[in-house]
Design an enzyme around this catalytic site. Structure first.
Site, mmCIF file in Angstrom:
data_model
loop_
_atom_site.group_PDB
_atom_site.id
_atom_site.type_symbol
_atom_site.label_atom_id
_atom_site.label_comp_id
_atom_site.label_asym_id
_atom_site.label_seq_id
_atom_site.Cartn_x
_atom_site.Cartn_y
_atom_site.Cartn_z
ATOM 1 N N PRO A 106 34.901 -39.447 12.457
ATOM 2 C CA PRO A 106 34.105 -38.518 11.659
ATOM 3 C C PRO A 106 33.979 -39.062 10.229
ATOM 4 O O PRO A 106 34.895 -39.214 9.318
ATOM 5 C CB PRO A 106 34.632 -37.149 11.761
ATOM 6 C CG PRO A 106 36.110 -37.673 12.207
ATOM 7 C CD PRO A 106 35.950 -38.852 12.877
ATOM 8 N N MET A 107 32.906 -38.966 9.685
ATOM 9 C CA MET A 107 32.584 -39.398 8.207
ATOM 10 C C MET A 107 31.299 -38.733 7.643
ATOM 11 O O MET A 107 30.199 -38.787 8.384
ATOM 12 C CB MET A 107 32.279 -41.123 8.243
ATOM 13 C CG MET A 107 33.538 -41.960 8.571
ATOM 14 S SD MET A 107 32.948 -43.660 8.633
ATOM 15 C CE MET A 107 31.998 -43.873 10.189
ATOM 16 N N GLN B 46 34.239 -31.835 14.381
ATOM 17 C CA GLN B 46 35.409 -31.692 13.400
ATOM 18 C C GLN B 46 35.026 -30.593 12.480
ATOM 19 O O GLN B 46 33.994 -30.659 11.943
ATOM 20 C CB GLN B 46 35.636 -33.221 12.898
ATOM 21 C CG GLN B 46 36.846 -33.082 12.081
ATOM 22 C CD GLN B 46 37.236 -34.128 11.159
ATOM 23 O OE1 GLN B 46 36.565 -34.412 10.321
ATOM 24 N NE2 GLN B 46 38.349 -34.962 11.744
ATOM 25 N N CYS C 77 41.028 -35.667 5.305
ATOM 26 C CA CYS C 77 40.101 -36.012 4.177
ATOM 27 C C CYS C 77 40.772 -35.977 3.082
ATOM 28 O O CYS C 77 41.410 -34.970 2.773
ATOM 29 C CB CYS C 77 38.910 -35.087 4.332
ATOM 30 S SG CYS C 77 37.794 -35.432 2.863
ATOM 31 N N ASN D 77 44.158 -45.209 13.462
ATOM 32 C CA ASN D 77 42.876 -45.324 12.487
ATOM 33 C C ASN D 77 43.394 -46.055 11.335
ATOM 34 O O ASN D 77 44.499 -45.540 10.831
ATOM 35 C CB ASN D 77 42.319 -43.782 12.454
ATOM 36 C CG ASN D 77 41.185 -43.870 11.178
ATOM 37 O OD1 ASN D 77 41.089 -43.050 10.256
ATOM 38 N ND2 ASN D 77 40.227 -44.970 11.516
ATOM 39 N N GLY D 78 42.588 -46.679 10.911
ATOM 40 C CA GLY D 78 42.844 -47.408 9.482
ATOM 41 C C GLY D 78 42.749 -48.770 9.603
ATOM 42 O O GLY D 78 43.491 -49.621 10.102
ATOM 43 N N ASP D 79 41.563 -49.368 8.943
ATOM 44 C CA ASP D 79 41.681 -50.915 8.675
ATOM 45 C C ASP D 79 41.108 -51.779 9.807
ATOM 46 O O ASP D 79 41.593 -53.034 10.037
ATOM 47 C CB ASP D 79 42.675 -51.409 7.792
ATOM 48 C CG ASP D 79 42.696 -50.877 6.672
ATOM 49 O OD1 ASP D 79 41.804 -50.145 5.901
ATOM 50 O OD2 ASP D 79 43.771 -51.283 5.791
ATOM 51 N N GLY E 200 36.211 -46.458 11.423
ATOM 52 C CA GLY E 200 35.658 -45.632 10.602
ATOM 53 C C GLY E 200 34.865 -46.554 9.744
ATOM 54 O O GLY E 200 33.579 -46.796 10.071
ATOM 55 N N ARG E 201 35.086 -46.831 8.495
ATOM 56 C CA ARG E 201 34.442 -47.511 7.607
ATOM 57 C C ARG E 201 33.760 -48.941 8.230
ATOM 58 O O ARG E 201 32.863 -49.651 7.968
ATOM 59 C CB ARG E 201 35.193 -47.836 6.445
ATOM 60 C CG ARG E 201 35.165 -46.694 5.457
ATOM 61 C CD ARG E 201 36.159 -46.690 4.290
ATOM 62 N NE ARG E 201 37.614 -46.972 4.585
ATOM 63 C CZ ARG E 201 38.290 -47.614 3.860
ATOM 64 N NH1 ARG E 201 37.894 -47.992 2.585
ATOM 65 N NH2 ARG E 201 39.559 -47.862 4.307
#
Length: 328
Positions: free
Chosen positions: A17-18, A71, A101, A203-205, A227-228
């Site tokens: 979710p972003m 979310q 967040c 999650n992450g990188d 995500g990103r």
């Protein structure tokens, strides 16, 4: 892997979710390229219970994107329960609570990752939301507030005791925001804790297929959330799925094919909003895409691309960007 009764397959890949990113059009695109589950933008419980129009619009989901999670975030139990019930009426497959967040306007008010400073309240909200809805409830959070309070291993057990169906962990503290490298070691510790029996999503990188596979193999997570790494690159799901299935990189996606995907993103955004707002909205994707990395003397083109408010002008700029110019 299953969350509740929802079957998600082996080694699933999720779209995180972003805010201002995971709108319906982008979710559908990521789903088309292989995302096994997608999440809405995060939704303020306070705004939702007041039925703020811009907020209620974020509840819009469709069958083509299922399984899909809505979310919500907030700091007050009653508001979160009310928001959860409103969100459930929109018929998501999963309801996710945002305790991760890190941005000041959210965490600074005690919501999102701000809840990592008030664990009793976090648990109270989680338990109340779980009890108030019938849809599976999951949580997304971080390792802790800062380097001196990485509490996730203990916190995960306590959240599980509240009745959540799965837990997503971003491998940074709130203090890190999005700086430094995500630490997956503690995510692995949570997954390998014999007292944990719910799915753990890391999650992450994760920006390459190789890294996604490593996270499954090395840390044992049940799913990986992107995500990103998907911004300006929704085809990352196709690349990862292919690599997980074959052990080989997907080389068939040409530069022009990827450019066409970006054109489609632009048109989807313009259709959803209008020409000016749609292009402004999509600028984040154009600025973040790795597709233009390595193109020599690209600065002026980038500036022009991010300044135009016309689809015609933007696509004319796209036409000047040739695959032969890309150094890969």
């Amino acid at each position: 892997m299953k969350i509740g009764n929802i079957e998600l397959g082996d080694r699933p890949i999720f779209l995180a979710p972003m805010e201002d990113v995971t709108d319906p059009a982008f979710r559908l695109m990521c789903k088309k390229f292989g995302a096994d589950m997608v999440y809405t933008e995060f939704i303020s419980s306070d705004a939702l219970i007041r039925l703020v129009n811009k907020t209620t619009q974020k509840l819009s989901i469709c069958d083509e994107e299922r399984p899909v999670a809505i979310q919500i975030y907030g700091r007050e139990t009653d508001a979160m329960v009310g928001a959860a019930q409103i969100a459930e009426a929109a018929c998501p497959d999963i309801l996710d609570i945002n305790f991760g967040c890190p941005v000041k306007k959210v965490a600074g008010k005690g919501a999102g990752s701000g809840m990592l400073q008030n664990v009793p309240k976090m648990l109270e909200i989680t338990r109340a939301v779980v009890e108030s809805v019938k849809v599976p409830v999951t949580v997304k959070t971080r390792l802790g507030w800062d380097a001196n309070s990485k509490i996730i291993v203990d916190l995960a057990e306590r959240l599980q005791d509240c009745g959540i169906a799965a837990l997503t962990i971003h491998g940074r503290t709130r203090a890190q925001m999005y700086t430094g490298e995500a630490d997956w070691t503690l995510i692995g510790d949570v997954k390998n804790n014999p007292r944990m029996h719910i799915p753990i999503i890391g999650n992450g990188d994760v920006t390459t297929p190789q890294r996604a596979k490593e996270c499954f193999d090395k840390y044992g997570v049940d799913a990986v959330m992107i995500g990103r790494g998907s911004i300006g690159r929704p085809w990352i799901f196709k690349e990862i799925k292919h690599y997980l299935e074959t052990g080989e990189e997907l080389t068939s996606l040409s530069f022009e094919w990827k450019m066409q995907v970006l054109r489609e993103e632009v048109l989807n955004s313009v259709e959803r909003l209008d020409e000016r707002r749609g292009i402004v909205h999509i600028r984040r994707h154009l600025a973040a895409t790795p597709l233009f990395k390595g193109i020599p003397n690209f600065r002026e083109t980038r500036i022009a691309m991010l300044r135009t408010e016309s689809v015609k002008e933007l696509f004319e700029i796209f036409e000047t960007i040739k695959p032969a110019e890309v150094s890969e």
